[in-house]
Design an enzyme around this catalytic site. Structure first.
Site, PDB file in Angstrom:
ATOM      1  N   GLU A   1      -1.439  -2.289  -7.472  1.00  0.00           N
ATOM      2  CA  GLU A   1      -1.665  -3.255  -6.386  1.00  0.00           C
ATOM      3  C   GLU A   1      -2.791  -4.210  -6.771  1.00  0.00           C
ATOM      4  OE1 GLU A   1      -1.700  -1.593  -2.419  1.00  0.00           O
ATOM      5  OE2 GLU A   1      -3.181  -3.075  -1.791  1.00  0.00           O
TER       6      GLU A   1
ATOM      7  N   ASP B   1      -6.656  10.898   2.929  1.00  0.00           N
ATOM      8  CA  ASP B   1      -6.453  10.521   4.339  1.00  0.00           C
ATOM      9  C   ASP B   1      -5.895  11.682   5.120  1.00  0.00           C
ATOM     10  OD1 ASP B   1      -6.656   7.894   3.476  1.00  0.00           O
ATOM     11  OD2 ASP B   1      -4.480   7.633   3.402  1.00  0.00           O
TER      12      ASP B   1
ATOM     13  N   HIS C   1      -2.770   8.107   1.481  1.00  0.00           N
ATOM     14  CA  HIS C   1      -3.660   8.505   0.387  1.00  0.00           C
ATOM     15  C   HIS C   1      -3.847  10.013   0.516  1.00  0.00           C
ATOM     16  CE1 HIS C   1      -5.443   4.362   0.969  1.00  0.00           C
ATOM     17  NE2 HIS C   1      -5.517   4.384  -0.342  1.00  0.00           N
TER      18      HIS C   1
ATOM     19  N   HIS D   1      -4.534 -10.076  -0.432  1.00  0.00           N
ATOM     20  CA  HIS D   1      -5.099 -10.034  -1.776  1.00  0.00           C
ATOM     21  C   HIS D   1      -4.741 -11.327  -2.521  1.00  0.00           C
ATOM     22  CE1 HIS D   1      -5.178  -5.322  -1.750  1.00  0.00           C
ATOM     23  NE2 HIS D   1      -5.866  -5.869  -0.767  1.00  0.00           N
TER      24      HIS D   1
HETATM   25  C1  XLS Z   1      -7.272  -2.220  -0.232  1.00  0.00           C
HETATM   26  C2  XLS Z   1      -5.904  -1.838  -0.554  1.00  0.00           C
HETATM   27  C3  XLS Z   1      -5.558  -0.384  -0.274  1.00  0.00           C
HETATM   28  C4  XLS Z   1      -4.305   0.015  -0.989  1.00  0.00           C
HETATM   29  C5  XLS Z   1      -4.082   1.489  -1.071  1.00  0.00           C
HETATM   30  O1  XLS Z   1      -7.611  -3.392  -0.143  1.00  0.00           O
HETATM   31  O2  XLS Z   1      -5.044  -2.715   0.105  1.00  0.00           O
HETATM   32  O3  XLS Z   1      -5.473  -0.176   1.115  1.00  0.00           O
HETATM   33  O4  XLS Z   1      -3.178  -0.560  -0.408  1.00  0.00           O
HETATM   34  O5  XLS Z   1      -5.073   2.136  -1.764  1.00  0.00           O
HETATM   35 NI    NI Z   2      -2.966  -2.486   0.258  1.00  0.00          NI
HETATM   36 NI    NI Z   3      -6.062  -4.577   0.885  1.00  0.00          NI
END
Ligand code: XLS
Ligand code: NI
Ligand code: NI
Length: 402
Positions: A195, A67, A64, A234
């Site tokens: 994502e 980061d 990121h 997820h």
């Molecule tokens: C959070 C996400 C995050 C993404 C990147 O749950 O997995 O880490 O992969 O922003």
């Molecule tokens: Ni992630």
């Molecule tokens: Ni995650």
């Protein structure tokens, strides 16, 4: 195997997280972290991260913007600080040969994003997010990143009572269209990935799962431009199997990449654990084998240590164990594919659809009435047939011997 797995270490959990949780402070020794990160701290973090990547021997990393860079107060500073660390990253990449699987902008940690970024009720917040994505997409492009990820951490709501869902979705669709337009403008050839995650931190995230993302992409005419980065946990949080999410993404033509960290089936939150059960991953890996590997994607370890794993060696052990798990799952999946039994079972199960009747129906040659008449005239009396589920499951178990 290295080409197929395309393993990546994530910068954030491994180097930018001190081991805090909601009840306690940091437990891990990360001397380069602090409330305000100076350039010297960001540089120390960069040294540690690339030292780790190189020793571990992985070919990719993900990051990121925030980061990696020194803390910035204004957008001007943000741009400058990101460019500074980008130069450092580029030098490290050249020295180690480690490549960038994907970059992403953190649009969820700063208090300004508490109400969302691309779905914020405040257009100035939305503009901040646009500026951050522009900087990070351009940096990812210059660093030769193979993908660019958008995780909609706060693109959702905590209550519908104060949320205009339609308006937020329209704004989010517009945001994504702008990102795609900019990608083409700068000549970025990588894949834009969303994502999916159903909730956490918000009560409801718009990118709930692969099906919801696909509906969103269709609505805003982006199905040709955007794919998905699927994270194991997820899927679990959405009440779905990881392999379901991959199968759905492949069916819709939007499969992109994977975050291979898992959850704990007894916990309802994102525990971000390293994978350690190869057999569980075989059905997913089999789909990758069918696709002959990723196109631009890879396996990102978006995983964090447990808070008691305080020794530097723990970070190595965690990644090595996770990578070995992937390797074992791949070997097993290749064996399952080579055996051919599962493919045969599926082919035979759908045989009727390759015969005359099935082809006519699926090809659209028959109306509902014509099909009904045909069924009546021919006196169809189909006999129930076994789905052979136990046999299919034993085929996975039998080949999981690594
Ligand atoms: C959070 C996400 C995050 C993404 C990147 O749950 O997995 O880490 O992969 O922003
Ligand atoms: Ni992630
Ligand atoms: Ni995650």
């Amino acid at each position: 195997m290295e080409d197929w797995l395309k393993v990546a270490v994530c910068y954030w959990h491994s180097f930018n997280w001190p081991g805090t949780d909601i009840f306690g402070g940091g437990t891990l020794n990360r001397p380069w972290l602090g409330a305000t990160v100076t350039q010297a701290m960001a540089d120390a973090k960069l040294d540690a991260a690339f030292d780790f990547f190189a020793r571990l021997g992985v070919r990719y990393f993900c990051f990121h913007d925030v980061d990696a860079m020194a803390t910035a107060a204004t957008l001007k500073e943000h741009d400058q600080n990101l460019r500074k660390i980008e130069a450092g990253i580029a030098a490290k990449m050249a020295a180690t040969g480690v490549k960038l699987l994907w970059g992403t902008a953190n649009l969820f940690s700063h208090p300004r994003y508490a109400g969302g970024a691309a779905t914020s009720p405040d257009p100035e917040v939305y503009a901040w997010a646009a500026a951050q994505v522009r900087c990070c997409l351009e940096a990812t492009h210059r660093l030769g990143g193979e993908n660019y990820v958008l995780w909609g951490g706060r693109e959702g709501y905590d209550s519908l009572l104060n949320t205009d869902l339609k308006r937020e979705l329209d704004h989010y669709g517009r945001f994504l269209s702008m990102v795609v337009e900019h990608k083409h403008r700068i000549g970025f050839k990588g894949t834009i990935l969303i994502e999916p995650k159903p909730f956490e931190p918000t009560k409801h995230q718009y990118d709930h799962d692969v099906a919801a993302v696909f509906a969103f992409l269709q609505r805003y005419d982006l199905t040709k431009e955007v794919k998905v980065n699927i994270e194991v946990n997820h899927a679990t949080l959405a009440g779905l199997d990881f392999e379901h999410e991959i199968a759905a993404a492949r069916a819709f033509g939007i499969f992109g990449s994977i975050d291979i960290n898992r959850g704990d089936p007894r916990n309802g939150w994102d525990t971000d654990q390293f994978p350690n059960n190869a057999q569980e991953l075989v059905p997913s890996m089999l789909q990758l084998v069918e696709d002959q590997g990723f196109v631009t994607g890879g396996f990102n370890f978006d995983a964090k240590l447990r808070r008691q794993s305080v020794d530097p060696v723990d970070l190595y052990l965690a990644h090595i164990g996770g990578i070995d798990t992937l390797a074992r799952a791949l070997l097993a999946a290749v064996d399952v594919a080579a055996d051919g039994g599962l493919a045969r079972l599926k082919r035979e199960r759908y045989q009727g659809w390759d015969d005359e009747l099935g082809l006519r129906i699926a090809g659209g040659a028959l109306t509902l009435a014509a099909l009904a008449d045909l069924a009546t005239e021919r006196g169809f009396d189909p006999v129930p047939r076994s789905g052979r589920q136990e046999l299919a499951e034993s085929m996975i178990a039998r080949h999981s011997k690594y």
